[in-house]
Design a protein around this motif. Structure first.
Motif, short mmCIF file in Angstrom:
data_model
loop_
_atom_site.label_atom_id
_atom_site.label_comp_id
_atom_site.label_asym_id
_atom_site.label_seq_id
_atom_site.Cartn_x
_atom_site.Cartn_y
_atom_site.Cartn_z
N SER A 87 0.69 -1.30 0.04
CA SER A 87 -0.09 -0.04 -0.05
C SER A 87 0.80 1.14 -0.08
N GLY A 88 1.95 1.29 0.55
CA GLY A 88 2.83 2.35 0.69
C GLY A 88 3.25 2.82 -1.02
N ILE A 89 3.60 1.86 -1.68
CA ILE A 89 4.16 2.27 -2.98
C ILE A 89 2.75 2.63 -3.80
N ARG A 90 1.55 2.20 -3.58
CA ARG A 90 0.48 2.56 -4.17
C ARG A 90 0.19 3.89 -3.89
N ASP A 91 0.53 4.40 -2.67
CA ASP A 91 0.04 5.70 -2.27
C ASP A 91 1.26 6.75 -2.75
N GLY A 92 2.46 6.10 -2.54
CA GLY A 92 3.44 6.97 -3.30
C GLY A 92 3.50 7.29 -4.65
N LEU A 93 3.00 6.33 -5.27
CA LEU A 93 2.91 6.78 -6.88
C LEU A 93 2.25 7.59 -7.06
N LYS A 94 0.94 8.20 -6.35
CA LYS A 94 0.22 9.10 -6.62
C LYS A 94 0.89 10.58 -6.31
N LEU A 95 1.94 10.34 -5.73
CA LEU A 95 2.72 11.87 -5.50
C LEU A 95 3.94 12.10 -6.29
N MET A 96 4.07 11.21 -7.20
CA MET A 96 5.02 11.30 -8.15
C MET A 96 4.62 11.76 -9.70
N LYS A 97 5.68 12.61 -10.26
CA LYS A 97 5.56 12.76 -11.67
C LYS A 97 6.44 12.05 -12.56
N GLU A 98 6.00 11.91 -13.98
CA GLU A 98 6.83 11.08 -14.65
C GLU A 98 8.45 11.52 -14.71
N GLY A 99 9.25 10.58 -14.63
CA GLY A 99 10.72 10.82 -14.64
C GLY A 99 11.36 10.92 -12.96
N GLU A 100 10.50 11.26 -12.06
CA GLU A 100 10.81 11.28 -10.88
C GLU A 100 11.43 10.15 -10.25
N GLN A 101 12.32 10.15 -9.18
CA GLN A 101 12.89 9.03 -8.56
C GLN A 101 12.77 9.51 -6.96
N VAL A 102 11.86 8.76 -6.16
CA VAL A 102 11.63 9.10 -4.96
C VAL A 102 12.16 7.98 -3.79
N THR A 103 12.47 8.35 -2.87
CA THR A 103 12.92 7.13 -1.82
C THR A 103 11.79 7.38 -0.58
N PHE A 104 11.07 6.27 -0.30
CA PHE A 104 9.97 6.15 0.72
C PHE A 104 10.78 5.52 1.81
N LEU A 105 9.99 5.88 3.01
CA LEU A 105 10.30 5.43 4.18
C LEU A 105 9.07 4.65 4.81
N PHE A 106 8.92 3.53 4.81
CA PHE A 106 7.43 2.90 5.21
C PHE A 106 7.32 2.16 6.53
N PRO A 107 6.53 2.53 7.48
CA PRO A 107 6.43 1.59 8.59
C PRO A 107 5.69 0.50 8.11
N SER A 108 5.98 -0.83 8.95
CA SER A 108 5.53 -2.08 8.35
C SER A 108 4.07 -2.05 8.05
N TYR A 109 3.19 -1.45 8.65
CA TYR A 109 1.92 -1.36 8.17
C TYR A 109 1.59 -0.99 6.78
N LYS A 110 2.60 -0.24 6.18
CA LYS A 110 2.44 0.40 4.84
C LYS A 110 3.17 -0.48 4.09
N ALA A 111 3.88 -1.48 4.40
CA ALA A 111 4.77 -2.31 3.86
C ALA A 111 4.24 -3.72 3.63
N TYR A 112 4.96 -4.76 4.40
CA TYR A 112 4.49 -6.13 4.35
C TYR A 112 4.19 -6.52 5.83
N GLY A 113 4.02 -5.79 6.65
CA GLY A 113 3.18 -6.00 7.92
C GLY A 113 3.34 -7.36 8.66
#
Length: 185
Positions: A129-155
């Motif tokens: 879910s973290g990546i699904r939410d993170g993609l909505k914050l990006m623009k084409e060509g951007e590279q972003v590093t996300f820090l996810f707590p476990s509930y937004k990752a593999y829990g």
């Protein structure tokens, strides 16, 4: 006499049939303590993860971290300064990503994941879910590093033989393209 018995029987039947049904009582009562204990454990786990991530952010003075409304943190490696659109519901995006623990150890590399195609909020895909939410914050060509707590990752599940349960992760995502749907153009 037969009339009397028939009338008495009818009145008795009428009285008995007018009673409201009585609710059955449960055989066991649950106190709800399991749910309360689980909630307390999860709150404590989240607090510890957030403290660990915040300590990591405070130690890194070279980057500007942003807190998302969805409960994770991120910074831009490559930022698009042009006014290109962000993906909206129904847009198809192509992206690459990796998964690392907070110490930077690679768990899933970009090569292992390959290029992913995803329709924003419509594809039933094995994507955290973290990546699904993170993609909505990006623009084409951007590279972003996300820090996810476990509930937004593999829990609670983790990744078999690669990542334990309840482990916060970081992920570097490169948004390669956005193909807008007709409704979003």
């Amino acid at each position: 006499m037969h009339k009397f018995i028939a009338i008495f029987g009818s009145v008795l039947l009428l009285l008995v049939s007018c009673q409201t049904p009585e609710a059955r009582r449960p055989l066991q009562r649950s106190s709800g303590s399991f749910i309360k204990e689980s909630t307390a454990r999860n709150k404590e786990l989240l607090k510890q993860e957030e403290e660990r991530i915040q300590a990591m952010i405070n130690a890194d003075t070279t980057r500007d971290y942003i807190t998302s409304e969805s409960g994770f943190w991120y910074y831009y490696n490559v930022k698009d300064s042009l006014a290109t659109p962000m993906p909206e519901v129904g847009d198809q995006v192509a992206f690459r990503y990796d998964i690392k623990d907070l110490n930077g150890n690679v768990i899933l590399s970009e090569e292992e994941n390959g290029t992913q195609n995803y329709v924003i909020d419509q594809t039933n895909q094995d994507l955290i879910s973290g990546i699904r939410d993170g993609l909505k914050l990006m623009k084409e060509g951007e590279q972003v590093t996300f820090l996810f707590p476990s509930y937004k990752a593999y829990g609670y599940y983790g990744i078999q033989e690669k990542l334990g349960v309840n482990v916060p992760v970081q992920s570097t995502v490169t948004l390669q393209s956005i193909k807008q749907t007709l409704e979003n153009q």
